[in-house]
Design an enzyme around this catalytic site. Sequence first.
Site, PDB file in Angstrom:
ATOM      1  N   GLU A 110       1.525   0.283  -4.953  1.00 23.25           N
ATOM      2  CA  GLU A 110       1.097   1.570  -5.481  1.00 23.25           C
ATOM      3  C   GLU A 110       2.310   2.485  -5.580  1.00 23.25           C
ATOM      4  O   GLU A 110       2.895   2.837  -4.554  1.00 23.25           O
ATOM      5  CB  GLU A 110       0.052   2.196  -4.555  1.00 23.25           C
ATOM      6  CG  GLU A 110      -1.265   1.426  -4.495  1.00 23.25           C
ATOM      7  CD  GLU A 110      -2.237   2.069  -3.531  1.00 23.25           C
ATOM      8  OE1 GLU A 110      -3.319   2.482  -3.977  1.00 23.25           O
ATOM      9  OE2 GLU A 110      -1.921   2.159  -2.330  1.00 23.25           O
TER      10      GLU A 110
ATOM     11  N   ASP B  93       0.836  -1.182   0.000  1.00 21.52           N
ATOM     12  CA  ASP B  93       0.000   0.000   0.000  1.00 21.52           C
ATOM     13  C   ASP B  93       0.880   1.244   0.000  1.00 21.52           C
ATOM     14  O   ASP B  93       1.846   1.341   0.767  1.00 21.52           O
ATOM     15  CB  ASP B  93      -0.891  -0.029   1.244  1.00 21.52           C
ATOM     16  CG  ASP B  93      -1.862   1.124   1.298  1.00 21.52           C
ATOM     17  OD1 ASP B  93      -2.744   1.182   0.435  1.00 21.52           O
ATOM     18  OD2 ASP B  93      -1.726   1.964   2.200  1.00 21.52           O
TER      19      ASP B  93
END
Length: 664
Positions: A377, A348
């Site tokens: 990400e 994340d």
Amino acid sequence: MKLKSIVLMGLAIFAMSCTPEKRAYKSFDEYPVPSAPINEMVYTPSQTTFTLWSPTAEQVELMLFDSGDEGSAYQSVTLEPKEDGLWSASVNQNLKGKFYAFNVKIKEKWLGETPGIMAKAVGLNGKRAAVIDLADTNPQGWSSDQRPPLKSDADIILYEMHHRDFSVDTTSGIKNRGKFLALTEKGTKNTAGDATGIDHLKELGVTHVHLMPSFDFASIDESNLKANKYNWGYDPLNYNVPEGSYSTNPKEPAVRIVEFKKMVQSLHKAGIRVVMDVVYNHTSSIQGSNFELTAPGYFYRMKKNGKWANGSGCGNETASERGMMRKFMIESVVYWATEYHVDGFRFDLMGIHDIETMNQIRAALDKVDPSIYIYGEGWAAEQPQLPKEKLAMKENITKMPRIAAFSDELRDGLRGPFNDDKKGGFMTGISRKEMSVKFGLVGAIKHPQILNDSVNYSKAPWALQPTQMISYVSCHDDMCLVDRIKSSMPDASPAVIAAIDKLAVTAVFTSQGVPFIYAGEEIMRDKKMVHNSFESPDAVNAINWNNKTLYKDVFDYYKGLIAMRKAHPAFHMGNADLVRKNMEFLPVAGSNLIVFRLKGYSNGDSWDDIYVALNGDRAPRKFAVDPGKYTVVCKNGIINQYGLGTMYGGEVYVPGLSALIFHK
């Protein structure tokens, strides 16, 4: 004797100067980092040893409890200072079944109870750690559990799911709804008799299930599961323990561990690998976090003005570049990969972490199994407190071999910009999005036909290999695919929505990147137009499994695309040079039409030249191909890799809002 006394006196003075209350560090960089693994609790029947890293502590106390969430400590033990900022003590009793917490004293102030930063078992709501023997948590046959075969990262097909969403609805036919065990149940069906649960995943053909946060997070009260409070789980509490609300008995520390392992074992037997969504970039809060209760300030970055940095957009950002945080992250993923047999990790807001830490994580996991996949990400919510060139951002993926990032170029080229749900993209007939889609189709690599000045976000290729790019059109963040189509095309009929859904996913699965779909996309899932459903109720988030029957054609299309991709190597070459050599875009008139040819790369396949046409226009479009006899495998929202009929070259028409795939 006089010399001996002098030596002893000198040693005593030296020892006094090294007592914990005398330790002074000019910066966090001077904090010692132990070379040995972080083991805060080591159990044997005769003795349990407790260790905590807290280099600036003046005193550390260990408290023992009979309960994981109630009552006071029945015993307190003072830990002794050791080298490298460690404190340790052994209790010569059989403590199995007991619970514990540490308390650190700094500047004459006790910080409060913490289970430690590396707790591996906890009681209800994760406030106290548990003394267990991990060997007791292995289900039958665990020692022979094996990762399903994976020849190449190019063979991966990712399926992102939230435990509760996937199984909580009664239409799932699953007994352990919303639990880890939901993915162990076979033979589950919806009300019409179509397969759900793990049988559905096998039928669909995905290779990897990406589990949204499954570690112990803070937002759910495990003592009151009937309240049905919902959260995605991006608020970490204990990173190395499974979440209690997904277990059948969160009060018993071993249950959540056993059930998580049973889930992994079941998926492995079904031929499906397991990816964990890990959230090392921030914690649920700073005050009261296990990091802050152990080494105040150390694990988090601050701005120059003395305020906490907020690259996560969640109130804090962790400092991966600091020795102990880096060590913690590395040992945490290795622990999940070895103790729980996890096969991959999705980071994340990976762009908050530094490049060196991510590369060390890759190296550490390579020692476990090089086939463990890492992606994340490649951005942050706000600019982190490190120079961009040191961050694991998408544009720095070339510095992180065999680590992948999501392509928002392809996503937003297909559906429209992240910051405006009402704006569409290529799949809804918006012109001048073709180059962004093409950028994603080649896998974000350098390609002679990609004009990077016309790509939406990246003005240069950022992947060394196509397997470093995640190809997707929707995920848990933002609107799901069906809702986004409805938002950007409010006049669209159900038939048109289904057609656009199929068109978008065709781009995803014919991309040379690694394809990724959000759970339920394959059966036209919607989330009631909620943009950010992180704490919306089941009424919004739960998958209605009767959709599988209602939208059988959509499911069959996804299933057919996956089968076609798996069967024909040209769709997943896995090598940038091969893509540049064998993938070419054909010239077409006008906009909203992309046609590409996969040529000369059969790799033993019976298919020769393969043509893929993507028409984002509502009207039929035409293009030219070489004369010859071709087999059509995809047309008008129907796919069959064994053939839908034949056609001949020259002028070819592709119906509006659809894909056409054919081969020699």
